[in-house]
Design a protein around this motif. Structure first.
Motif, PDB file in Angstrom:
ATOM      1  N   ASP A 134     -43.937 -47.620 -80.936  1.00  0.00           N
ATOM      2  CA  ASP A 134     -43.247 -46.386 -81.317  1.00  0.00           C
ATOM      3  C   ASP A 134     -41.733 -46.517 -81.125  1.00  0.00           C
ATOM      4  OD1 ASP A 134     -46.001 -46.062 -80.575  1.00  0.00           O
ATOM      5  OD2 ASP A 134     -45.743 -43.912 -80.374  1.00  0.00           O
ATOM      6  N   HIS A 135     -40.982 -45.882 -82.006  1.00  0.00           N
ATOM      7  CA  HIS A 135     -39.509 -45.883 -82.097  1.00  0.00           C
ATOM      8  C   HIS A 135     -39.074 -46.794 -83.241  1.00  0.00           C
ATOM      9  CE1 HIS A 135     -37.609 -43.268 -79.188  1.00  0.00           C
ATOM     10  NE2 HIS A 135     -38.486 -43.639 -78.288  1.00  0.00           N
ATOM     11  N   LEU A 136     -38.857 -48.108 -82.967  1.00  0.00           N
ATOM     12  CA  LEU A 136     -38.553 -49.113 -84.003  1.00  0.00           C
ATOM     13  C   LEU A 136     -37.204 -48.919 -84.677  1.00  0.00           C
ATOM     14  CD1 LEU A 136     -42.131 -49.279 -85.647  1.00  0.00           C
ATOM     15  CD2 LEU A 136     -41.210 -50.722 -83.823  1.00  0.00           C
ATOM     16  N   LEU A 150     -46.926 -48.609 -77.036  1.00  0.00           N
ATOM     17  CA  LEU A 150     -45.660 -49.122 -76.503  1.00  0.00           C
ATOM     18  C   LEU A 150     -44.490 -48.336 -77.081  1.00  0.00           C
ATOM     19  CD1 LEU A 150     -47.595 -51.818 -77.233  1.00  0.00           C
ATOM     20  CD2 LEU A 150     -45.690 -52.984 -76.161  1.00  0.00           C
ATOM     21  N   HIS A 151     -43.471 -48.082 -76.239  1.00  0.00           N
ATOM     22  CA  HIS A 151     -42.152 -47.679 -76.726  1.00  0.00           C
ATOM     23  C   HIS A 151     -41.394 -48.982 -76.950  1.00  0.00           C
ATOM     24  CE1 HIS A 151     -42.986 -43.659 -75.144  1.00  0.00           C
ATOM     25  NE2 HIS A 151     -41.829 -43.224 -75.615  1.00  0.00           N
ATOM     26  N   GLY A 152     -41.022 -49.272 -78.197  1.00  0.00           N
ATOM     27  CA  GLY A 152     -40.377 -50.554 -78.436  1.00  0.00           C
ATOM     28  C   GLY A 152     -39.269 -50.491 -79.461  1.00  0.00           C
ATOM     29  N   THR A 161     -42.821 -36.121 -83.043  1.00  0.00           N
ATOM     30  CA  THR A 161     -41.570 -35.492 -82.581  1.00  0.00           C
ATOM     31  C   THR A 161     -40.880 -36.265 -81.463  1.00  0.00           C
ATOM     32  OG1 THR A 161     -42.723 -34.164 -80.913  1.00  0.00           O
ATOM     33  CG2 THR A 161     -42.368 -33.145 -83.096  1.00  0.00           C
ATOM     34  N   ASP A 162     -41.658 -36.978 -80.592  1.00  0.00           N
ATOM     35  CA  ASP A 162     -41.104 -37.562 -79.356  1.00  0.00           C
ATOM     36  C   ASP A 162     -40.561 -36.457 -78.447  1.00  0.00           C
ATOM     37  OD1 ASP A 162     -40.483 -39.600 -77.554  1.00  0.00           O
ATOM     38  OD2 ASP A 162     -38.540 -40.034 -78.450  1.00  0.00           O
ATOM     39  N   PHE A 163     -41.103 -35.240 -78.550  1.00  0.00           N
ATOM     40  CA  PHE A 163     -40.584 -34.114 -77.752  1.00  0.00           C
ATOM     41  C   PHE A 163     -40.370 -34.527 -76.295  1.00  0.00           C
ATOM     42  CE2 PHE A 163     -41.845 -30.520 -74.897  1.00  0.00           C
ATOM     43  CZ  PHE A 163     -40.644 -29.832 -74.996  1.00  0.00           C
ATOM     44  N   CYS A 177     -48.513 -37.177 -82.443  1.00  0.00           N
ATOM     45  CA  CYS A 177     -49.141 -38.274 -81.681  1.00  0.00           C
ATOM     46  C   CYS A 177     -48.209 -38.891 -80.644  1.00  0.00           C
ATOM     47  CB  CYS A 177     -49.684 -39.337 -82.631  1.00  0.00           C
ATOM     48  SG  CYS A 177     -48.411 -40.239 -83.546  1.00  0.00           S
ATOM     49  N   HIS A 178     -47.036 -38.279 -80.388  1.00  0.00           N
ATOM     50  CA  HIS A 178     -46.123 -38.860 -79.384  1.00  0.00           C
ATOM     51  C   HIS A 178     -45.236 -37.747 -78.832  1.00  0.00           C
ATOM     52  CE1 HIS A 178     -43.168 -42.368 -78.296  1.00  0.00           C
ATOM     53  NE2 HIS A 178     -42.790 -41.276 -77.659  1.00  0.00           N
ATOM     54  N   THR A 179     -45.583 -37.234 -77.648  1.00  0.00           N
ATOM     55  CA  THR A 179     -44.729 -36.233 -76.991  1.00  0.00           C
ATOM     56  C   THR A 179     -44.691 -36.513 -75.484  1.00  0.00           C
ATOM     57  OG1 THR A 179     -46.205 -34.428 -76.249  1.00  0.00           O
ATOM     58  CG2 THR A 179     -45.723 -34.519 -78.604  1.00  0.00           C
ATOM     59  N   HIS A 180     -43.641 -36.004 -74.861  1.00  0.00           N
ATOM     60  CA  HIS A 180     -43.463 -36.103 -73.399  1.00  0.00           C
ATOM     61  C   HIS A 180     -43.299 -34.672 -72.845  1.00  0.00           C
ATOM     62  CE1 HIS A 180     -41.897 -40.475 -73.607  1.00  0.00           C
ATOM     63  NE2 HIS A 180     -41.742 -40.079 -74.853  1.00  0.00           N
ATOM     64  N   PRO A 181     -44.370 -33.866 -72.814  1.00  0.00           N
ATOM     65  CA  PRO A 181     -44.205 -32.452 -72.454  1.00  0.00           C
ATOM     66  C   PRO A 181     -44.262 -32.173 -70.949  1.00  0.00           C
ATOM     67  CG  PRO A 181     -46.470 -32.850 -73.057  1.00  0.00           C
ATOM     68  CD  PRO A 181     -45.770 -34.182 -73.164  1.00  0.00           C
TER      69      PRO A 181
HETATM   70 FE    FE Z   1     -41.111 -41.313 -76.392  1.00  0.00          FE
END
Ligand code: FE
Ligand code: NIG
Length: 334
Positions: free
Chosen positions: A191-193, A168-170, A242-244, A7-11
């Motif tokens: 996301d992150h935390l 949000l990236h937080g 993954t945050d790919f 649910c979180h990637t940067h492809p």
């Molecule tokens: Fe990210």
């Protein structure tokens, strides 16, 4: 088991950051390289220069890497274009490769703009109307050197009015108000935390906002792990992803993320499994069709080559995915 949901990637990027990776391995800091114009902005330069055809081809390739690790549903963010054409090309490339596009229009401030506010004016006026036709959600990087909570609120409120769900990236490096903002706006997730303290944990525990944990990113940057156990104990819903991306998490392996969850975050294999299936599907607004093997759900199934399903987390870096069925069709076989 059910098909995995990332649910979180940067492809949507071109080029790589292997040089930066080598520098970091020798001791250089991620934020330091970012402040010197490297980091995210280095990938922005490469992605703008690549053009829409190359971008589409790269996202296709990345989608195939994900499939080979058992991912049948994935979210893909823009955020390495940060101009109208490249942001829209990124979102189209994600959709064309079968991903669920998120407009990360507020990822960094590109150098041609005098300030974050001036950049947001342009992004909201000139990119959002078209981005909102392709993307399902909007995302913002709330961090020193990126966007502050006030700027993030403005961006997200306008995106919400355009019909987008909010992410949000937080709290990746510092607590800058992303968690209270996510709760106040009723965001899908924050996301992150990695830097979230007790108050943030308690606030998420009282809310319906999902905490998306990205332990591969913490590992890749040598950062502290997010407070997964405390979040679960506080009653917060968590997902794992993954945050790919080329800079902070160059992996497409959800099974690796499950191993990190079990070894670094204090989650059981069963908790990790729900965090990469039902809970991740919920973050993507797909919980009625995706993330379970049940009547009425899409037939997304992963066959493991292992004597026990918990090998998904147990076999660290293992090649456990033997075959993947997506929407009832055999999509991958090892
Ligand atoms: Fe990210
Ligand atoms: O989620 N933190 C912001 N964005 C990405 C990293 C982007 C990059 O380094 O290129 C992340 O970790």
């Amino acid at each position: 088991m059910p098909g995995l949901v990332d649910c979180h990637t940067h492809p949507a990027f071109a080029g790589d950051r292997v040089e930066e990776f080598s520098l970091r391995s020798g001791g250089a800091g991620y934020e330091e390289l970012q402040a010197a114009g490297g980091g995210i902005l280095a990938t922005v330069r490469a992605t703008r220069a690549a053009g829409a055809d190359v971008l589409r081809e790269r996202v296709e390739a990345h989608a195939h890497w994900m499939l080979a690790h058992g991912t049948t549903t994935w979210e893909g963010k823009s955020g390495y274009g940060l101009d109208r054409d490249t942001e829209l090309a990124s979102l189209r490339a994600v959709a064309a490769a079968g991903g669920i596009p998120t407009w990360l229009g507020a990822h960094a401030v590109p150098p041609e703009h005098p300030s974050a506010d001036a950049y947001l004016d342009l992004a909201l006026d000139e990119v959002l109307p078209d981005a909102a036709r392709i993307a399902e959600a909007a995302d913002v990087f709330v961090e020193r050197g990126a966007f502050d909570a006030g700027q993030a609120r403005r961006y997200l409120e306008v995106c919400r009015a355009a019909g987008l769900a909010l992410r949000l990236h937080g709290d990746q490096f510092t607590e800058c108000g992303a968690v209270p903002l996510a709760v106040a706006l009723g965001a899908r997730s924050v996301d992150h935390l990695e830097a979230t303290g007790q108050d943030g944990v308690a606030a998420l525990g009282r809310s319906d906002v999902v905490g998306v944990l990205l332990p591969a990113s913490a590992l890749f940057l040598g950062r502290p792990m997010p407070p997964a156990r405390a979040l679960v104990d506080s009653g917060a819903a968590i997902a794992l992803a993954t945050d790919f991306n080329p800079g902070s998490s160059f992996t497409t392996s959800v099974p690796l993320v499950c191993s990190l969850a079990a070894t670094q975050l204090g989650l059981t294999p069963a908790q990790a499994l729900s965090a990469v299936t039902v809970n991740a599907a919920h973050v993507l607004g797909r919980s009625a069709t995706t993330g379970r093997i049940a009547p009425g759900y899409r037939a997304d199934v992963v066959l493991l080559d292992a004597p026990d399903w918990r090998y998904l987390a147990y076999h660290l870096g293992g090649d456990v995915v033997a075959a993947v069925v997506r929407a009832g069709e055999l999509a991958y076989r090892r």
